[in-house]
Design a protein around this motif. Structure first.
Motif, short mmCIF file in Angstrom:
data_model
loop_
_atom_site.label_atom_id
_atom_site.label_comp_id
_atom_site.label_asym_id
_atom_site.label_seq_id
_atom_site.Cartn_x
_atom_site.Cartn_y
_atom_site.Cartn_z
N GLU A 1 0.88 -1.17 0.00
CA GLU A 1 0.00 0.00 0.00
C GLU A 1 0.91 1.21 0.00
O GLU A 1 1.93 1.22 0.69
CB GLU A 1 -0.87 0.04 1.27
CG GLU A 1 -1.92 -1.06 1.37
CD GLU A 1 -3.21 -0.71 0.67
OE1 GLU A 1 -3.27 0.35 0.04
OE2 GLU A 1 -4.16 -1.53 0.75
N VAL A 2 0.52 2.24 -0.75
CA VAL A 2 1.35 3.43 -0.81
C VAL A 2 0.68 4.53 0.01
O VAL A 2 -0.53 4.74 -0.11
CB VAL A 2 1.52 3.91 -2.27
CG1 VAL A 2 2.53 5.04 -2.35
CG2 VAL A 2 1.93 2.77 -3.16
N ALA A 3 1.47 5.21 0.85
CA ALA A 3 0.93 6.35 1.59
C ALA A 3 0.53 7.42 0.58
O ALA A 3 1.10 7.50 -0.51
CB ALA A 3 1.97 6.89 2.55
N THR B 1 6.01 6.83 1.60
CA THR B 1 6.14 5.61 2.37
C THR B 1 5.41 4.49 1.65
O THR B 1 4.31 4.69 1.13
CB THR B 1 5.54 5.79 3.78
OG1 THR B 1 6.12 6.95 4.36
CG2 THR B 1 5.83 4.59 4.66
N LEU B 2 6.05 3.34 1.59
CA LEU B 2 5.41 2.15 1.04
C LEU B 2 5.25 1.16 2.18
O LEU B 2 6.22 0.85 2.87
CB LEU B 2 6.28 1.54 -0.07
CG LEU B 2 5.69 0.31 -0.77
CD1 LEU B 2 4.58 0.72 -1.71
CD2 LEU B 2 6.78 -0.44 -1.53
N LEU C 1 5.80 -3.92 7.31
CA LEU C 1 6.95 -3.03 7.17
C LEU C 1 6.54 -1.70 6.55
O LEU C 1 5.61 -1.64 5.76
CB LEU C 1 8.02 -3.67 6.26
CG LEU C 1 8.53 -5.05 6.67
CD1 LEU C 1 7.99 -6.11 5.72
CD2 LEU C 1 10.04 -5.08 6.66
N ALA C 2 7.24 -0.67 6.94
CA ALA C 2 7.07 0.64 6.30
C ALA C 2 8.43 1.01 5.70
O ALA C 2 9.45 0.95 6.39
CB ALA C 2 6.64 1.68 7.33
N TRP C 3 8.42 1.33 4.42
CA TRP C 3 9.65 1.62 3.71
C TRP C 3 9.70 3.09 3.34
O TRP C 3 8.73 3.63 2.82
CB TRP C 3 9.73 0.79 2.41
CG TRP C 3 9.65 -0.68 2.63
CD1 TRP C 3 8.52 -1.41 2.84
CD2 TRP C 3 10.73 -1.60 2.67
NE1 TRP C 3 8.84 -2.73 3.02
CE2 TRP C 3 10.19 -2.88 2.91
CE3 TRP C 3 12.12 -1.47 2.53
CZ2 TRP C 3 10.99 -4.02 3.01
CZ3 TRP C 3 12.91 -2.60 2.62
CH2 TRP C 3 12.34 -3.86 2.86
N ASN C 4 10.84 3.69 3.61
CA ASN C 4 11.06 5.06 3.18
C ASN C 4 11.47 5.02 1.72
O ASN C 4 12.48 4.45 1.35
CB ASN C 4 12.17 5.67 4.02
CG ASN C 4 12.33 7.14 3.75
OD1 ASN C 4 12.10 7.59 2.64
ND2 ASN C 4 12.71 7.87 4.77
N MET C 5 10.62 5.61 0.87
CA MET C 5 10.85 5.50 -0.57
C MET C 5 11.54 6.71 -1.15
O MET C 5 11.69 6.83 -2.36
CB MET C 5 9.51 5.29 -1.28
CG MET C 5 8.78 4.04 -0.86
SD MET C 5 9.77 2.55 -1.05
CE MET C 5 9.75 2.40 -2.83
N PRO D 1 15.27 2.25 -1.09
CA PRO D 1 14.30 2.23 0.00
C PRO D 1 14.92 1.65 1.27
O PRO D 1 15.74 0.73 1.21
CB PRO D 1 13.20 1.30 -0.52
CG PRO D 1 13.49 1.13 -1.97
CD PRO D 1 14.93 1.34 -2.16
N THR D 2 14.54 2.23 2.39
CA THR D 2 15.04 1.71 3.66
C THR D 2 13.86 1.39 4.55
O THR D 2 12.81 2.03 4.47
CB THR D 2 15.92 2.75 4.38
OG1 THR D 2 15.21 3.98 4.40
CG2 THR D 2 17.24 2.92 3.68
N VAL D 3 14.04 0.41 5.41
CA VAL D 3 12.98 0.06 6.35
C VAL D 3 12.94 1.12 7.43
O VAL D 3 13.94 1.40 8.08
CB VAL D 3 13.23 -1.32 6.99
CG1 VAL D 3 12.17 -1.61 8.04
CG2 VAL D 3 13.23 -2.40 5.94
N GLU D 4 11.79 1.71 7.59
CA GLU D 4 11.65 2.76 8.58
C GLU D 4 11.04 2.20 9.85
O GLU D 4 11.43 2.53 10.95
CB GLU D 4 10.72 3.83 8.01
CG GLU D 4 11.16 5.22 8.27
CD GLU D 4 10.30 6.17 7.48
OE1 GLU D 4 9.07 6.01 7.49
OE2 GLU D 4 10.87 7.04 6.83
#
Lengths: 137, 1110
Positions: B813-815, B820-821, B856-860, B865-868
Motif C-alpha cells: 500500500e502506498v501512503a 512511504t510504502l 513493514l514501512a519503507w522510506n521510498m 528504500p530503507t525500512v523505517e
C-alpha cells in the motif's frame, strides 16, 4: 536580514552515502558554492565549517568554526570520509566544509563521540552524486 | 430400527420408519421431499422395494385394514409385479381415474399391490415420531389392486396444474405423435370402489415409457442438435451416423463416414470426430446432412469434442484424443484446439479430457476418469487454457470424476447424477436420483431413478416443478439384474463421454439416453412438464442486479412450532402465531390461547416493560435499544401441572422496520450482483466515488453505491490486478508477468513492460500498488522458491524500467504522499524435522514449518528504500494489509490475528508502529483474515459467519446495530471480501456459496444525518504533490559547473562570500544545515536530516547584502 522559508522536496537521496538533494523555489537567486576539484586534501590543511548548530529555532544561526583536516581518507562503514578537527554539532549536519580557497571540500555528516572530531562526505562523492542526479540513474 | 436420514435442505436429522426405506417422505420441517435410503434387507424385500411405487403409509391411516406391518409376499406376487411393469413398458398405457383427497396433484403408479407390503411398520411412539402422520404420503387403497398412489404434496402456492384436464386430454397429450400402434391405446382403469371419500377426478400421466429406437446398428455415442430437433447417433463399427428427427419420430437420414466416435452439434453444423484417422468431418443439417468440410487433427483417436454453445461458438473446438489401450486416458491423452474455419490444430494440454462452458469463457478439464483416485477437476479461463501454461481458477472436484459438462450458460455443470456449481466450482447436489437429463430447450433438468422421473429447475435449490414426479417404465431387458441402465451404466469402469438429453417442443418432451451395453438409444415421449408461473424466486439470476433473499433461518429466530413433550392436545399449539420478528417503537401484542382456571400463563422472565394479562395477552413496547434477540420464560399452569416455554423474538430496529415499510416479512432482501467464477481484484478508482472490479478481461466500474455497474470494459487481455490513473489503467498480469499501461479511451496498450530480468524469474504476482503522483508502480511478486520469496518490483511506467530494490513484501500500500510504502510479508520456512516411528517400525519424517509475518514501512525517498518501521510478528499465515483511506492506520490480516494467536486485530498507527495501536476485539465475533475501512467515517469492519462486525477505528469500541438486516439475516454464504461502498452508505460483501456462486451483496447501513453528511464528503485524499523532478539538468547545478579556485581565502572572506549559501533544512522533528548547489533552489544536505519524511522546509537569508555574518 530577510528570512524566507519554503517547502522543499527531495529530488534524490542516497542513504548509504548520506546525501540528499533538495529543491525549493527561492524568492531570489541564490549563490551556489564551488566544489573542490579532484585533489585529495592533505592532513593539516586548514578548513572552515559553516552551519546552524543551534538548530530548532527559526532564525539562521550561522556559526563558523575552523580547524584542520585530521585525516583526508577516514574509512567508516565502507565509506570514505574526511576527518576534521573543527568543532561539529548536530545542527551542522548537511553543512559545507570549505577548504582554504573557499571551495566546498565536503558535506558535514557525522560527529564522533570524541571531542574535536567530525566527518564530512568528500566533494568527490558529492560530485558523483550530483552527476547521478543529472543522469537520472 | 428407524432409519436416520438428514434433510438435505434444512439439515434436520430425521428418523423414518424402516418401512419407508427406498421411498420418499416429506421433511416435517421444510416439506422437502427426501428419499429414504434402502437398508440391507433380504432379497425378497429388496424386490418389493424395487418393483413398486414409493409409498409410505402409516399404519394408522389404514383405516379398513389393520394388518400387521410388512406381511410376507409370495414369489408369485413378485413375478406378477414384474410382469405388470413389463406390460406397461411394452407400450400399453392406462388412464386411471383416481380420487384426490385434498391432494393437489396425484400420480398413480401401476403395480400389483397388497396392502400388506404397503404397510410400514407401526410408527414409533409419538414422542419419537419425528416423521409424523402428516408428513408421509397417504394412500387410501385398501384392496389388492393394481393401483398405487404417490402423493407428493405440492407447494401451497402452486396452481392445481392438471385439475381441469380430462382423461381424454391426457390420452391425447400422452400419445406420442406418429405412434400408430393401436394396440397400445390407453384404457381408463376403474378406480377401486372402496376408495373414498369421493372427490373430483384428477387425470394422471401415463408412465414415461422408454423404448429403444429402431436402429440397424448398435449406437456408440449420441448427441442432440442445439435446437433439440435431432438426435444424432454414431455407429462406430458400421461407419454410420443416424439422424433421428424428434418431431417426425423416425430416423430421417443416415450418413456414411469412417469410424465415427465423437459427435458435436453446433447450430446447423454437425462435427463428427473420427477414431483412427484423426479427422473431423463437418456436415450441414440444412444441406441434407452433406459433407461440408474436413479438418485434420494431429493425433488419430478422437474421443471427445467440446465447444462453446450457440452464439458463443466461433468455430473453435477443444478436441480430446487418446492413445490406444485401457490406460490411454491417463497416460496418453492430448487436448487440441481446433479452429474449424481456418483448419488449424494446436496442442494445448495433456489432460485426460477438456470441455468448454456454454459461454466459452471457461474450460474444465479432468486429469483422469472414473474410479481413479487421482481424478480431479480443474477450471481455467478458456483464453489462458488455449494459450498454454494456464493457472487454474479452481482445482478440486471429487475423486471418482465422472464426465462433467455444461448445458446452459451460468455457473452450473452437470454430471451423471450430480450438479456442480458456484464459485469455486463445487459439488452442490449429489445422488440426484440415478440419472440427470438436461433439457436442451429450457433450463430444466429431469431427475430419474428406477421408478420415477421429475423435472427440476436448474437453480441453486433445484426447485422441483410442482407437478411432481411421474412414473417411468423401461423395456424388460433394461430391467434385468444385469442391466447397466441405472446402477451401472454411468458407473462402469470405463468412461463415456456423452450424456442423456431431452428436448421440449411445445407440449412434447422427448428424452433420450444411451444404453451402452446394448447399443440402444432409449427414447421416451411424454407431455412436457408444466412449469407453473413464477414459482422460482431464486432462479439463476442473470448478470444484472437482482434481489437475493437469504433463505437461511436466522439462528436467533427459532421457528415457532415448539416441540412439546406432552400428549395433551392444544399444548403443541400454545405458541402458534408467536412472531419471530417485531419492530422497535411499535407495541407488540400477543394473545396466548389460555382459559382462566384451566390453563393460565405467567411471565417468569422477560425484558423490562413486558407485561402479561390474566387472560393471556402479552404486551411490550420495545425501544430501539432493545434491538436484538430476546428470550422470555413463560409458565403455563394447568390441572396436570405446570410447564414452561421459552419463546424467542427478535426486535428489529425502527430504521429497519421503516425501510421495509413496516412489513417485516420483507427484511433481509439485499441487492446483489452475480459475478463470474474467475479471479477477482478490487481497487478504488481514481475518483474515490468509484470502484474497479476486475475479473480476467472484464473490468467493471462500480457506482458509488458499490454494486451498480456504471460501465463494463473489455480489456485487451486478462489481468491479475489493476489500478487507475488520469488517462491510463495500469494492469498487471501474472503469467506471463507483464505490466501494461492501457489507454483509457482507446483501450490500447500504450506500454508493455516485461517484468523479466536476468537471474530473476517472476513466479507469481501477488499485488499491485501505484505511486499517487509519479508514474511508478509497485508490483509484489513471488520470485524465488527460497526465502525471501516475495519481493516488490519498482516499475517506472514511463521508461519501462523495472527494478528490484530489495523491498520484501507480498502486499503493498502506498501512503498518499507517496513517500512511504507499506508492505506485508507472509511466508513459511522450514524450521525443523519431526521423526516418528510407526507401528511397522518405519521411520516417518515430517517437516515442521514456521511462519514469517511482518508489517513493514519503507522510506521510498531517494534511490534506495530503507525500512523505517517494522512489526516482526504481525500475525500468522497472513492474508493481506489494509491502509485506512486517511493513511492513519494500517492492519495486518492473517489467520491467527494480531498479536499472534489472539484472534484479534490491531490497527497500527502509521506514524509509529510501536505505540498508539488500537485493538479490535474480533475474537469470537469476526474473522481476522479480512477487514475494510470506511472511506470517511472512522470505522473499520470485519466479516464474521453470516455477520459483520464494525469497530470505531480510533477507539476499538464496538459499533452495533448499524446494518439494515436482522440478526443472522445475512445468511450463511461465506464472505470472501467486504468493502464499504464508495458513498459510505452501505457495506458490500463479496460472497460465495456452493450453490449460489459468487456474488456481490449490498447491505445498507443505518447512519445518522451527520454521518451521512460525512459520508457524502470526499475521502480525505490529500492533494497530490507536484510531480517530483526525477532528474535535474546539469546546467541547473551551478556548483557542478563552477571551477574550484586556488586563491587562498581567510575564514572571514569565506564567511562573507558563502554564509548566504548555507540554509536551514527543517522537518517536523529535526533541523540541520544544507548548502546551495544550484542558484534556483537546489540544496545539498544529509540524507539523515530529511529521512524522517514529510513537511520539509528550507529557510534561507533573502537579504542582498552579504555582510550579515558577524
Amino acid at each position: 536580514m530577510t528570512l524566507y522559508s519554503e517547502t522543499a522536496q527531495v529530488v534524490r537521496i542516497d542513504h548509504d552515502r548520506d546525501i540528499a538533494l533538495l529543491k525549493f523555489t527561492p524568492k531570489k537567486r541564490l549563490k551556489s558554492v564551488r566544489l573542490c576539484g579532484g585533489n585529495l586534501m592533505e592532513s593539516g590543511e586548514p578548513v572552515t565549517v559553516i552551519g546552524n548548530p543551534g538548530a530548532g529555532d527559526s532564525i539562521l544561526s550561522h556559526t563558523m568554526t575552523s580547524g584542520i583536516v585530521s585525516n583526508p581518507e577516514r574509512d567508516l562503514d565502507g565509506q570514505s570520509y574526511i576527518q576534521l578537527s573543527a568543532a561539529v554539532n548536530p545542527g551542522n549536519s548537511g553543512g559545507p566544509l570549505f577548504d582554504q580557497y573557499g571551495n566546498v571540500a565536503g558535506l558535514v555528516a557525522l560527529k564522533a563521540n570524541i571531542e574535536g572530531a567530525g566527518f564530512a562526505v568528500p566533494s568527490e562523492t558529492l560530485r558523483e552524486f550530483l552527476n547521478t542526479a543529472v543522469g537520472g540513474q | 430400527m428407524p432409519i436416520e436420514i438428514k434433510c438435505d435442505k434444512c439439515q434436520a436429522s430425521l428418523r423414518a420408519p424402516d418401512s419407508t426405506a427406498g421411498k420418499r417422505i416429506k421433511c416435517p420441517r421444510c416439506s422437502n421431499i427426501l428419499l429414504v435410503e434402502s437398508i440391507d434387507e433380504s432379497p425378497e424385500e429388496d424386490k418389493e422395494n424395487a418393483s413398486h411405487g414409493a409409498i409410505v403409509v402409516p399404519a394408522e391411516r389404514q383405516a379398513t385394514s389393520h394388518r400387521p406391518a410388512r406381511t410376507q409376499k409370495s414369489k408369485s406376487d413378485d413375478r406378477q409385479s414384474l410382469q405388470s411393469t413389463y406390460i406397461v413398458a411394452g407400450n400399453s398405457r392406462r388412464e386411471i381415474k383416481l380420487l384426490a383427497i385434498g391432494l393437489v396433484f396425484t400420480v398413480i403408479l401401476l403395480g400389483v399391490a397388497t396392502t400388506g407390503y404397503m404397510l410400514g411398520r407401526s410408527l414409533p411412539d409419538s414422542d419419537k415420531a419425528i416423521v409424523s402422520n402428516d408428513d408421509v404420503e397417504e394412500s387410501t387403497t385398501v384392496q389388492p389392486t393394481e393401483i398405487r398412489i404417490e402423493n407428493v404434496p405440492a407447494p401451497q402456492n402452486t396452481p392445481t396444474a392438471n385439475s381441469g384436464k380430462t382423461p381424454e386430454n391426457s390420452v391425447v397429450t400422452t400419445e406420442p405423435p406418429g405412434n400408430s400402434n393401436k394396440a397400445d391405446t390407453v384404457e381408463p382403469v376403474q378406480p377401486p370402489t372402496s376408495v373414498q371419500p369421493a372427490a373430483s377426478t384428477v387425470s394422471v400421466q401415463s408412465p414415461v415409457t422408454f423404448e429403444p429406437l429402431l436402429l440397424d446398428e448398435p449406437a456408440t455415442s449420441f448427441t442432440m442438435s442445439e435446437d433439440g430437433r435431432f438426435v444424432i447417433m454414431s455407429h462406430q463399427t458400421a461407419g454410420l451416423i443416424s439422424i433421428y428427427d424428434v418431431m417426425a419420430d423416425k430416423v430421417t437420414h443416415v450418413i456414411h463416414t469412417d469410424s465415427p466416435r465423437a459427435l458435436l452439434s453446433r447450430g446447423d453444423q454437425l462435427f463428427v470426430g473420427n477414431f483412427g484417422e484423426g479427422k473431423i468431418s463437418v456436415f450441414s443439417a440444412s444441406n441434407a446432412w452433406n459433407l461440408q468440410n474436413e479438418v485434420q487433427v494431429t493425433k488419430p483417436n478422437i474421443v471427445f469434442m467440446s465447444a462453446a454453445c450457440q452464439q458463443n461458438f466461433a468455430g473453435e473446438i477443444l478436441v480430446t484424443c487418446h492413445g490406444e489401450g485401457g490406460q490411454a486416458s491417463y497416460q496418453d491423452s492430448t487436448i487440441f484446439l481446433v479452429d474449424v474455419q481456418r483448419d488449424r490444430c494446436k496442442e494445448v494440454s495433456r489432460q485426460a479430457m477438456a470441455s468448454v462452458s456454454f459461454d466459452g469463457k471457461t474450460a474444465l478439464t479432468q486429469s483422469s476418469f472414473n474410479l481413479s483416485p487421482s481424478g480431479g477437476l480443474r477450471v481455467y479461463s478458456y483464453d489462458e487454457f488455449v494459450a498454454g501454461d494456464p493457472e487454474p481458477i479452481f482445482q478440486g472436484g471429487i475423486q471418482q470424476t465422472p464426465f462433467v459438462y455444461q448445458s446452459y450458460s451460468g455457473s452450473y455443470w452437470l454430471s451423471e447424477n450430480m450438479v456442480f456449481g458456484g464459485a469455486p466450482i463445487a459439488l452442490v447436489h449429489e445422488k440426484l436420483g440415478q440419472i440427470v437429463i438436461p433439457d436442451t430447450m429450457q433450463k430444466l433438468i429431469y431427475v430419474m431413478d428406477e421408478e420415477v422421473i421429475s423435472a427440476r429447475h436448474l437453480n441453486s435449490n433445484l426447485t422441483e416443478i410442482a407437478e411432481g414426479p411421474r412414473r417411468i417404465a423401461v423395456p424388460p431387458e433394461q430391467l434385468k439384474p444385469s442391466s447397466r441402465l441405472f446402477h451401472q451404466l454411468y458407473r462402469r469402469r470405463d468412461y463415456i463421454l456423452d450424456h442423456p438429453v431431452a428436448a421440449t417442443h411445445g407440449n412434447l418432451l422427448t428424452l433420450c439416453m444411451l444404453d451402452q451395453t446394448n447399443g440402444a438409444v432409449l427414447r421416451a415421449r411424454t407431455p412436457a412438464f408444466l412449469e407453473p408461473a413464477k414459482n422460482d424466486p431464486v432462479a439463476d439470476a442473470p448478470a444484472i442486479s437482482s434481489q437475493r433473499t437469504s433463505d437461511s433461518t436466522p439462528p436467533g429466530v427459532v421457528p415457532t412450532p415448539a416441540t412439546v413433550n406432552s400428549a395433551e392436545s392444544g399444548i403443541a399449539d400454545i405458541l402458534r402465531g408467536w412472531p419471530t420478528l417485531i419492530a422497535a417503537g411499535r407495541e407488540f401484542r400477543h394473545q396466548f390461547p389460555v382459559q382462566k382456571g384451566k390453563l393460565d400463563v405467567q411471565l417468569v422472565d422477560g425484558p423490562p416493560g413486558m407485561k402479561i394479562s390474566a387472560d393471556g395477552v402479552v404486551t411490550w413496547l420495545p425501544a430501539n435499544k432493545d434491538t436484538g434477540s430476546h428470550e422470555f420464560k413463560l409458565r403455563f399452569e394447568r390441572s396436570a401441572g405446570p410447564f414452561f416455554e421459552r419463546p424467542r423474538v427478535e426486535v428489529v430496529s425502527e430504521e429497519l422496520a421503516k425501510s421495509v415499510g413496516g412489513d417485516l416479512t420483507k427484511v433481509n432482501q439485499f441487492e446483489s450482483f452475480d459475478l463470474d467464477t474467475d479471479h477477482y481484484a478490487i481497487a478504488s478508482g481514481l475518483d474515490p466515488k468509484s470502484l474497479l472490479l476486475l475479473q480476467g478481461k472484464t473490468l467493471r466500474i462500480l457506482e458509488p453505491n458499490g454494486i451498480s455497474i456504471e460501465r463494463t470494459i473489455e480489456l485487451p487481455q486478462r489481468y491479475h490486478d489493476i489500478e487507475e490513473r488520469q488517462d491510463v489503467y495500469v494492469a498487471v498480469s501474472s503469467k506471463p508477468a507483464i505490466l501494461d499501461i492501457i489507454d483509457k479511451k482507446s483501450l490500447k496498450i500504450l506500454k508493455h513492460i516485461d517484468l523479466v530480468f536476468p537471474d530473476f524469474k517472476v513466479l507469481d504476482v501477488t499485488d499491485l500498488a501505484i505511486h499517487p503522483d509519479s508514474a511508478t508502480s509497485y508490483v509484489c511478486v513471488k520470485n524465488s522458491i527460497e526465502l525471501p520469496r516475495y519481493t516488490v518490483l519498482v516499475v517506472d511506467e514511463q521508461s519501462g524500467l523495472a527494478q528490484a530494490p530489495g523491498i520484501i513484501g507480498k502486499w503493498a500500500e502506498v501512503a498518499s504522499d507517496g513517500q512511504t510504502l507499506y508492505t506485508g510479508y507472509s511466508d513459511i520456512y522450514k524450521k525443523g524435522m519431526n521423526f516418528h516411528i510407526n507401528p511397522g517400525w518405519r521411520l516417518i519424517e515430517t517437516p515442521e514449518y514456521g511462519n514469517v509475518d511482518m508489517l513493514l514501512a519503507w522510506n521510498m525517498i531517494g534511490t534506495k528504500p530503507t525500512v523505517e518501521k517494522i512489526v516482526r510478528k504481525a500475525g500468522g499465515n497472513g492474508s493481506g494489509i489494509r491502509l485506512s483511506p486517511d493513511g492513519s492506520r494500517i492492519i495486518y490480516l492473517s489467520h491467527v490475528g494480531t498479536p499472534m494467536h489472539s484472534n484479534n486485530l490491531v490497527g497500527f498507527a502509521t506514524t509509529d508502529f510501536e505505540s498508539s495501536e488500537i485493538h479490535y476485539a474480533t475474537k469470537d465475533r469476526a474473522s481476522t483474515k479480512e477487514a475494510t475501512f470506511h472511506p470517511t467515517l472512522p470505522w473499520v469492519a470485519m466479516p464474521g459467519e453470516g455477520s459483520i462486525t464494525v469497530f470505531a477505528r480510533e477507539t476499538g469500541d464496538l459499533i452495533e446495530n448499524r446494518l439494515l438486516a436482522t440478526l443472522g439475516g445475512l445468511g450463511t454464504d461465506a464472505i470472501e471480501r467486504l468493502f464499504f461502498s464508495p458513498d459510505g452508505q452501505s457495506i458490500v460483501l463479496l460472497r460465495s456459496g456452493g450453490e449460489s456462486g459468487r456474488y456481490l451483496q449490498r447491505i445498507p447501513l443505518i447512519l445518522s444525518e451527520s454521518e451521512i453528511a460525512i459520508s457524502a464528503t470526499r475521502p480525505n485524499h490529500q492533494p497530490p504533490l507536484k510531480l517530483k523532478p526525477q532528474t535535474v539538468s546539469a546546467t541547473e547545478l551551478h556548483s557542478l559547473q563552477a571551477t574550484a579556485t586556488r586563491v587562498a581565502m581567510t575564514p572571514l572572506e569565506i564567511g562573507r562570500d558563502f554564509t548566504n549559501s548555507v540554509v536551514v533544512v527543517r522537518t517536523a522533528r529535526s533541523a540541520g544545515s544544507g548548502f546551495v548547489v544550484g542558484d534556483n533552489g537546489y540544496v545539498l544536505t544529509c540524507a539523515h536530516v530529511v529521512s524522517d519524511g514529510n513537511e520539509l522546509t528550507v529557510a534561507y537569508n533573502g537579504t542582498d547584502t552579504q555582510n550579515d555574518f558577524i
